[in-house]
Structures are given as C-alpha cells and as structure tokens.
Design an enzyme around this catalytic site. Structure first.
Site, PDB file in Angstrom:
ATOM      1  N   HIS A 208       0.776  -1.176   0.018  1.00  0.00           N
ATOM      2  CA  HIS A 208       0.002  -0.001  -0.111  1.00  0.00           C
ATOM      3  C   HIS A 208       0.901   1.241  -0.075  1.00  0.00           C
ATOM      4  O   HIS A 208       0.535   2.330  -0.600  1.00  0.00           O
ATOM      5  CB  HIS A 208      -1.007   0.023   1.187  1.00  0.00           C
ATOM      6  CG  HIS A 208      -2.142  -0.741   1.164  1.00  0.00           C
ATOM      7  ND1 HIS A 208      -3.166  -0.680   0.262  1.00  0.00           N
ATOM      8  CD2 HIS A 208      -2.308  -2.138   1.741  1.00  0.00           C
ATOM      9  CE1 HIS A 208      -4.126  -1.638   0.507  1.00  0.00           C
ATOM     10  NE2 HIS A 208      -3.684  -2.278   1.355  1.00  0.00           N
ATOM     11  N   ASP A 215      -7.182  -2.620  -0.910  1.00  0.00           N
ATOM     12  CA  ASP A 215      -8.438  -3.464  -0.430  1.00  0.00           C
ATOM     13  C   ASP A 215      -9.532  -3.230  -1.146  1.00  0.00           C
ATOM     14  O   ASP A 215      -9.965  -2.066  -1.302  1.00  0.00           O
ATOM     15  CB  ASP A 215      -8.368  -2.856   1.021  1.00  0.00           C
ATOM     16  CG  ASP A 215      -7.221  -3.053   1.993  1.00  0.00           C
ATOM     17  OD1 ASP A 215      -6.322  -4.228   1.577  1.00  0.00           O
ATOM     18  OD2 ASP A 215      -6.821  -2.456   2.731  1.00  0.00           O
ATOM     19  N   GLU A 279      -6.063 -11.909   4.627  1.00  0.00           N
ATOM     20  CA  GLU A 279      -6.969 -11.156   4.306  1.00  0.00           C
ATOM     21  C   GLU A 279      -7.858 -11.217   2.999  1.00  0.00           C
ATOM     22  O   GLU A 279      -7.282 -11.104   1.972  1.00  0.00           O
ATOM     23  CB  GLU A 279      -6.460  -9.616   4.364  1.00  0.00           C
ATOM     24  CG  GLU A 279      -5.793  -9.228   5.590  1.00  0.00           C
ATOM     25  CD  GLU A 279      -5.131  -7.873   5.328  1.00  0.00           C
ATOM     26  OE1 GLU A 279      -5.131  -7.361   4.489  1.00  0.00           O
ATOM     27  OE2 GLU A 279      -4.648  -7.078   6.562  1.00  0.00           O
ATOM     28  N   HIS A 282      -7.488  -7.957   0.707  1.00  0.00           N
ATOM     29  CA  HIS A 282      -6.346  -7.598   0.124  1.00  0.00           C
ATOM     30  C   HIS A 282      -5.475  -7.960  -1.108  1.00  0.00           C
ATOM     31  O   HIS A 282      -5.556  -9.246  -1.278  1.00  0.00           O
ATOM     32  CB  HIS A 282      -5.293  -7.512   1.432  1.00  0.00           C
ATOM     33  CG  HIS A 282      -4.200  -6.964   0.874  1.00  0.00           C
ATOM     34  ND1 HIS A 282      -3.482  -5.610   1.311  1.00  0.00           N
ATOM     35  CD2 HIS A 282      -2.912  -7.315   0.139  1.00  0.00           C
ATOM     36  CE1 HIS A 282      -2.369  -5.462   0.970  1.00  0.00           C
ATOM     37  NE2 HIS A 282      -2.058  -6.542   0.294  1.00  0.00           N
TER      38      HIS A 282
HETATM   39 ZN   LIG Z   1      -4.355  -4.013   2.316  1.00  0.00          ZN
END
Ligand SMILES: [Zn+2]
Length: 299
Positions: A208, A215, A279, A282
């Site tokens: 990021h 995301d 996640e 992500h």
């Molecule tokens: Zn992320």
C-alpha cells in the site's frame, strides 16, 4: 556418547523446524515471499503483475527508499462497533491527517483509479472515522490513488466482474497509504498484544505504501457489499482465506460467503493481482521486490 550427540542434534533440528513452521504459519504476509510459489486456491497465479512493466516515471517526491521486509499491511481489525470498549484505543493520540493528500499523491505520479474506469466504486474507510482507530486518517481524500499499472489492472478486474455480473462493481476500500498513516495505525495498536499482530510496524510497511496494493470488495446493483463472512478489517482468523475451508465445514462461514470471496479472488487474479491468505480483501499488484526496485515508498 555418539548416540547422545545424535539425539541432541536430532532434537535441535526438530526444534528449529518447529520454530520455522510456527513462524511460517503465524506471520502475516502482505505479499508473496521472495521466490515463493504463487498461492493458489482456485487457479494458478497469473503473473501479469510486474510493477517493472509500468510505463510511468517512478514515484520520486521527497520520499526516501524504505527497507521493507515481510509484513502485513492493514489493520486487520473488527469495525469499531465490535472493538471492545475497554481497549486503550480510547486514549489514542489525536491524529492530524495529512493535508491536501490527493494533491500530494497525484504529485507523486499516482493515478486516480476512477479516471481509468469511472465505474469503480470508492469508499475509503480511513477517510472517515469508520475504522478501527475511530479517527479520520485521510483528510480531503475521496479518490483511490494507485500506481498507473495498478489502475489498469483494477479496470481489467472490473471488466471481468461485469462480464459475469453486469450489476456488480468493485468497491475500493483502501489504496495508496503513506507511511505516516501506517505509523498512525501502528500507534493505535502497538500497546495491544492481541491487536498489534494484525498491523505492520511502519518500518516494515506494505505494498500500500507504494500504491501497489488495494483493499477491495464487491457491491451489488444497490451498492450493498456482498457478504464475505466478516467486515473489512476484521481482526481474526475468520477473515483469513487460508482458514475458510475449515470455517465452512464448521458452519462459521456459509457456502455463499465463501463463493463471494472466491468470485472476488478470481476476477482479481485474472486481472493479474496476487491474493494473500491472511485477508480476503487485500490484493497486491506486484511483489515487494519489484516495487522496491522501481519505486520509492510514499512518505
Ligand atoms: Zn491491504
């Protein structure tokens, strides 16, 4: 004596492997480890995601190169409605958001993803207090800024989604994230043993911080997010794709929830993104090494 030494060496060997195994299972990774095989649940990773193919100038700004290592990027935390009220988040520091953030990111050479595909939806959770920190981290930012190549890949993913579900859209929840914000996320949890493992310390950072990770989730025709089994930033194993088959068997995830995750993962992978196992929301546009070779982190 020789037998004793052999047994001792064997035990040491076993302990070393146990240590390695434990850390390989417990360490959250935000990107594929160096030389690691592509993770694959539904299909092989399509390696179209070379950051080095970006036909744009590298991000320069006044940033300095960072020394990133394996880490997790996001605050993988439950929404504030489920965060226990006895957490010391109440005594968190007052966050001063970065002023003119959109202008700053654009000045670094990042692109507004919606300029590439206007049908992409954006709801930056850190641009509102609706996040686990409970404060706004991105002031005056409503657009998703990413590397130009990441924007192209997002447009490709949106196209693939529309081909299967014309009324669905990708919703972008977090895009480029300056390292200063990473520090603020870290500060909010660093004293909380149960939470800090879900946030990357800023010295490690994440993709990021290069505009090379996003995301995302999927919204339907009414703008409602598909049920992925947990909210965004949920802190716990239920949000981790590597455990979802187990939770499916135990009934803690439904087949529909898993199917929604698989749909998201499939279209993102087909567009060249790399999923992670910790996640569901992500995705990385390239590896950390590729990003480090070509870009500087956003400070
Ligand atoms: Zn992320």
């Amino acid at each position: 004596m020789r037998l004793y030494l052999s047994i001792t060496l064997l035990l040491l060997n076993l302990m070393a492997w146990a240590y390695i195994l434990y850390h390989s299972l417990s360490t959250e990774t935000d990107y594929a480890p160096r030389n690691a095989p592509a993770t694959s649940i539904e299909q092989p990773y399509s390696d179209k995601s070379e950051c080095s193919t970006v036909n744009s100038p590298p991000i320069m700004g006044n940033a300095t190169k960072t020394n990133l290592v394996h880490s997790k990027d996001t605050a993988n935390v439950a929404p504030k409605t489920t965060v226990s009220t006895d957490l010391p988040l109440k005594s968190r520091e007052k966050i001063i958001p970065i002023p003119n953030l959109a202008q700053y990111l654009a000045g670094l050479g990042l692109h507004n993803a919606q300029a590439t595909d206007s049908s992409l939806r954006v709801d930056l959770r850190y641009a509102t207090p609706d996040n686990f920190v409970g404060q706004t981290l991105y002031a005056d930012l409503s657009a998703c800024y990413v590397l130009p190549r990441t924007a192209q890949m997002l447009a490709a993913a949106q196209k693939k989604l529309h081909a299967q579900h014309p009324n669905y859209n990708i919703l972008l929840l977090d895009c480029a994230r300056p390292r200063r914000v990473q520090q603020q996320l870290w500060n909010a949890v660093k004293h909380l043993p149960n939470m800090r493992r879900y946030v990357a310390p800023p010295q490690y950072g994440s993709l990021h911080n290069f505009g090379a990770a996003i995301d995302v989730t999927i919204v339907d025709a009414q703008g409602q997010a598909l049920d992925m089994g947990t909210p965004y930033d949920y802190m716990g194993e239920l949000a981790q794709p590597r455990h979802q088959q187990r939770f499916l068997k135990s009934g803690q995830l439904t087949q529909d929830q898993v199917n929604n995750r698989l749909l998201l993962r499939r279209i993102m992978r087909e567009a060249g993104f790399k999923a992670i196992e910790s996640e569901w929301w992500h995705f990385n546009a390239c590896t950390i090494n590729q990003a480090k070779q070509k870009y500087r982190a956003i400070e």
